[in-house]
Design a protein around this motif. Sequence first.
Motif, PDB file in Angstrom:
ATOM      1  N   ASP A  87       0.850  -1.192   0.000  1.00  0.00           N
ATOM      2  CA  ASP A  87       0.000   0.000   0.000  1.00  0.00           C
ATOM      3  C   ASP A  87       0.888   1.245   0.000  1.00  0.00           C
ATOM      4  O   ASP A  87       1.410   1.665   1.031  1.00  0.00           O
ATOM      5  CB  ASP A  87      -0.910  -0.014   1.229  1.00  0.00           C
ATOM      6  N   GLU A  88       1.044   1.860  -1.166  1.00  0.00           N
ATOM      7  CA  GLU A  88       1.951   3.003  -1.295  1.00  0.00           C
ATOM      8  C   GLU A  88       1.494   4.207  -0.489  1.00  0.00           C
ATOM      9  O   GLU A  88       2.326   4.974   0.004  1.00  0.00           O
ATOM     10  CB  GLU A  88       2.147   3.348  -2.770  1.00  0.00           C
ATOM     11  N   ASP A  89       0.198   4.388  -0.314  1.00  0.00           N
ATOM     12  CA  ASP A  89      -0.297   5.503   0.487  1.00  0.00           C
ATOM     13  C   ASP A  89       0.132   5.334   1.950  1.00  0.00           C
ATOM     14  O   ASP A  89       0.578   6.287   2.587  1.00  0.00           O
ATOM     15  CB  ASP A  89      -1.818   5.606   0.386  1.00  0.00           C
ATOM     16  N   GLU A 124       3.864   6.039   2.219  1.00  0.00           N
ATOM     17  CA  GLU A 124       4.117   7.480   2.164  1.00  0.00           C
ATOM     18  C   GLU A 124       3.771   8.160   3.495  1.00  0.00           C
ATOM     19  O   GLU A 124       4.541   8.971   4.014  1.00  0.00           O
ATOM     20  CB  GLU A 124       3.314   8.108   1.027  1.00  0.00           C
ATOM     21  N   ARG A 125       2.626   7.808   4.074  1.00  0.00           N
ATOM     22  CA  ARG A 125       2.235   8.402   5.355  1.00  0.00           C
ATOM     23  C   ARG A 125       3.206   8.021   6.464  1.00  0.00           C
ATOM     24  O   ARG A 125       3.565   8.849   7.307  1.00  0.00           O
ATOM     25  CB  ARG A 125       0.812   7.995   5.725  1.00  0.00           C
ATOM     26  N   PHE A 126       3.635   6.760   6.453  1.00  0.00           N
ATOM     27  CA  PHE A 126       4.582   6.335   7.477  1.00  0.00           C
ATOM     28  C   PHE A 126       5.915   7.052   7.319  1.00  0.00           C
ATOM     29  O   PHE A 126       6.524   7.471   8.309  1.00  0.00           O
ATOM     30  CB  PHE A 126       4.799   4.819   7.449  1.00  0.00           C
ATOM     31  N   LYS A 165       6.440  10.009   6.107  1.00  0.00           N
ATOM     32  CA  LYS A 165       6.254  11.382   6.599  1.00  0.00           C
ATOM     33  C   LYS A 165       6.268  11.394   8.126  1.00  0.00           C
ATOM     34  O   LYS A 165       6.872  12.273   8.748  1.00  0.00           O
ATOM     35  CB  LYS A 165       4.962  11.975   6.064  1.00  0.00           C
ATOM     36  N   TYR A 166       5.594  10.437   8.736  1.00  0.00           N
ATOM     37  CA  TYR A 166       5.548  10.327  10.194  1.00  0.00           C
ATOM     38  C   TYR A 166       6.953  10.095  10.750  1.00  0.00           C
ATOM     39  O   TYR A 166       7.383  10.784  11.692  1.00  0.00           O
ATOM     40  CB  TYR A 166       4.610   9.174  10.568  1.00  0.00           C
ATOM     41  N   ALA A 167       7.679   9.149  10.173  1.00  0.00           N
ATOM     42  CA  ALA A 167       9.024   8.830  10.655  1.00  0.00           C
ATOM     43  C   ALA A 167       9.970  10.019  10.474  1.00  0.00           C
ATOM     44  O   ALA A 167      10.792  10.308  11.354  1.00  0.00           O
ATOM     45  CB  ALA A 167       9.569   7.603   9.922  1.00  0.00           C
ATOM     46  N   THR A 168       9.839  10.724   9.373  1.00  0.00           N
ATOM     47  CA  THR A 168      10.669  11.902   9.130  1.00  0.00           C
ATOM     48  C   THR A 168      10.375  12.986  10.165  1.00  0.00           C
ATOM     49  O   THR A 168      11.287  13.613  10.703  1.00  0.00           O
ATOM     50  CB  THR A 168      10.439  12.441   7.708  1.00  0.00           C
ATOM     51  N   ALA A 169       9.102  13.195  10.461  1.00  0.00           N
ATOM     52  CA  ALA A 169       8.726  14.196  11.467  1.00  0.00           C
ATOM     53  C   ALA A 169       9.281  13.816  12.843  1.00  0.00           C
ATOM     54  O   ALA A 169       9.776  14.680  13.584  1.00  0.00           O
ATOM     55  CB  ALA A 169       7.207  14.344  11.522  1.00  0.00           C
TER      56      ALA A 169
END
Length: 88
Positions: A28-30, A33-35, A37-41
């Motif tokens: 699931d690419e979405d 992508e969300r993970f 972004k979360y990990a980067t934050a």
Amino acid sequence: SGSPAARVPDWAREIFSDRCVLFRPGKDEDKIERFLKYATALARSHLQITKQWAPVPEDKPATRRQLVAAQSRYASKQRENARTRDVL
């Protein structure tokens, strides 16, 4: 949103805190992508917080020993895990 939380494997309980986030995205690419972004934050927040901290003073040897012991335990448990060892 997303799938229910995955069960924490026994080996992971010995290494990670109870705040550890398990993530199994499949294809699931979405979700991926969300993970990311979360990990980067989280990483950015961690770096910002650590900029404000000072090293443990030399006059606190017990604290320093405790931190070194915790890091050694973490590294040792990581080496015991075949998946992690293969990545390292």
